[in-house]
Design a protein around this motif. Structure first.
Motif, mmCIF file in Angstrom:
data_model
loop_
_atom_site.group_PDB
_atom_site.id
_atom_site.type_symbol
_atom_site.label_atom_id
_atom_site.label_comp_id
_atom_site.label_asym_id
_atom_site.label_seq_id
_atom_site.Cartn_x
_atom_site.Cartn_y
_atom_site.Cartn_z
ATOM 1 N N PRO A 188 0.338 -1.375 -0.385
ATOM 2 C CA PRO A 188 -0.154 0.510 0.096
ATOM 3 C C PRO A 188 0.824 1.380 -0.332
ATOM 4 O O PRO A 188 1.961 1.164 0.840
ATOM 5 C CB PRO A 188 -0.827 0.047 1.252
ATOM 6 N N LEU A 189 0.452 1.966 -0.918
ATOM 7 C CA LEU A 189 0.652 3.564 -0.946
ATOM 8 C C LEU A 189 -0.054 4.193 0.092
ATOM 9 O O LEU A 189 -0.927 4.515 -0.570
ATOM 10 C CB LEU A 189 1.230 3.962 -2.081
ATOM 11 N N TYR A 190 0.928 5.788 0.062
ATOM 12 C CA TYR A 190 0.125 6.467 1.400
ATOM 13 C C TYR A 190 1.344 7.533 1.039
ATOM 14 O O TYR A 190 2.179 8.086 0.662
ATOM 15 C CB TYR A 190 1.146 6.458 2.832
ATOM 16 N N ILE A 191 0.456 8.524 0.461
ATOM 17 C CA ILE A 191 1.087 9.914 0.522
ATOM 18 C C ILE A 191 1.356 11.166 1.492
ATOM 19 O O ILE A 191 0.935 10.708 2.316
ATOM 20 C CB ILE A 191 0.498 10.815 -0.587
ATOM 21 N N LEU A 192 2.901 11.136 2.258
ATOM 22 C CA LEU A 192 2.963 12.211 3.137
ATOM 23 C C LEU A 192 3.524 13.643 3.151
ATOM 24 O O LEU A 192 3.763 14.026 1.812
ATOM 25 C CB LEU A 192 4.352 11.183 3.687
ATOM 26 N N GLY A 193 2.895 14.930 3.565
ATOM 27 C CA GLY A 193 3.545 15.717 3.663
ATOM 28 C C GLY A 193 3.087 16.520 5.143
ATOM 29 O O GLY A 193 2.515 16.291 6.040
ATOM 30 N N SER A 194 3.197 18.082 4.778
ATOM 31 C CA SER A 194 3.029 19.384 5.124
ATOM 32 C C SER A 194 2.572 19.881 4.755
ATOM 33 O O SER A 194 2.385 20.964 5.406
ATOM 34 C CB SER A 194 4.351 19.639 6.497
ATOM 35 N N SER A 195 2.272 20.384 3.708
ATOM 36 C CA SER A 195 1.567 21.466 3.303
ATOM 37 C C SER A 195 0.208 20.730 2.676
ATOM 38 O O SER A 195 -0.227 19.738 1.958
ATOM 39 C CB SER A 195 2.004 21.883 2.155
ATOM 40 N N LEU A 196 -0.467 21.870 1.632
ATOM 41 C CA LEU A 196 -1.671 21.443 0.445
ATOM 42 C C LEU A 196 -1.890 20.671 -0.196
ATOM 43 O O LEU A 196 -2.243 20.063 -0.998
ATOM 44 C CB LEU A 196 -2.524 22.595 0.538
#
Length: 337
Positions: A162-170
């Motif tokens: 499974p893939l997950y998208i990580l981020g700290s912005s829009l």
């Protein structure tokens, strides 16, 4: 508390310790997480940072998997612009083949490094612009539906990675929503856009083959101990150490006293660094679980990924155990009213 708990292990190398010590500590942390009911442990890709040992992220995941039995393990995350999608598909296809049903692949587009390190990685700063296309290419390799004619990732695991998208912005929130993937927000060190990003993700989410409904994860720092005073002391020591590491990166001599570090964190220049750890649960197990419950409710989180950040490994393991046990007990408490 019904929200799932997981761990982000920063694989820190404590002062006076070696990378080998760090890896042994990571094994102990993952085993404690497995014993006390956490869902997964993730490791982050960082480069040229003397205090973090998780640069070869997929290798570390494999090592931890060999020393655990059931807990999910993965990247939080792989900085995809540093790599070709094919190489990452091969690495994580290998991991899933060796440890079926236990491997996650969290992806980020930040460099995880500085300008000089980007050059050493042979990375073009513009490579982040192709992150959405690279995610799709990677997804194709992992699913056996390659977007590059005549090229397949070998080995390709029978099970799903499974893939997950990580981020700290829009940006990350919008991409995760567009692709119908789970979204993990790095609120443990970049808290400012948390609520806005989660709202954007939910409002824009499109169901996918992997995920029918939005799934939100968020990072929180944790210091749990038998009493509040001990937990506060662990937090104070850890954040002073962290501040010294930030300062040391750009200075030949970072031998600052505790008083000097505290004064810096209270100054205008230091407040931004201090604000990075806005979301921190500290105290007894009951106090920590209450904080995590309130935090999760504030954004409707499906899962919290905790950075247990005490400097000493015994304190980190105990924090993992206390929080996990208290979480399990709270989940089985009867509803009131």
């Amino acid at each position: 508390m019904s929200t799932a708990l997981s761990i982000l292990d920063l694989a820190t190398i404590a002062p006076g310790q070696s990378a080998r010590d760090s890896f042994a500590n990571s094994v102990a942390l993952a085993q404690a997480a497995e014993r006390t009911g956490y869902r997964r442990v993730w490791y982050a890709e960082h480069h040229n940072m003397g205090s973090i040992a998780s640069s070869a992220t997929s290798v570390l995941i494999g090592h931890i998997a060999e020393h655990t039995d059931t807990i999910r393990l993965g990247s939080g995350g792989i900085m995809l612009p540093n790599h070709s999608p094919l190489v990452i598909a091969e690495q994580f296809g290998t991991l899933e083949t060796l440890f079926p049903g236990r491997i996650d692949l969290g992806l980020g587009r930040a460099p995880g490094s500085d300008q000089k390190t980007m050059f050493a990685l042979r990375r073009n700063p513009a490579s982040a612009d192709s992150f959405p296309q690279d995610v799709l290419e990677l997804q194709g390799y992992l699913s056996g539906r390659s977007r590059v004619s005549g090229v397949q990732a070998v080995p390709r695991a029978e099970g799903v990675v499974p893939l997950y998208i990580l981020g700290s912005s829009l940006f990350g929130a919008q991409l995760a929503a567009q692709l119908g993937l789970p979204y993990a927000f790095a609120s443990h060190f970049a808290p400012d856009a948390l609520h806005q990003a989660v709202n954007v993700y939910r409002e824009s989410f499109r169901p996918s083959e992997q995920l029918a409904e939005p799934y939100v994860m968020a990072g929180v720092n944790v210091f749990a101990a038998e009493n509040t005073e001990e937990a506060v002391e662990q937090k104070t020591i850890a954040y002073r150490t962290r501040t010294r590491m930030f300062i040391k990166r750009g200075a030949a001599d970072a031998s600052y006293t505790d008083a000097e570090i505290d004064a810096f964190l209270a100054s205008p220049n230091g407040r931004q660094l201090a604000s990075m750890t806005t979301y921190t649960a500290v105290g007894t197990p009951a106090e920590v679980v209450a904080y995590l419950d309130d935090f999760a409710a504030s954004i409707g989180a499906d899962e919290l990924i905790l950075a247990h950040s005490a400097t000493q490994i015994d304190d980190r393991v105990r924090s993992v155990e206390l929080t996990g046990s208290a979480m399990a007990a709270a989940a089985h408490e009867p509803a009131v009213g």
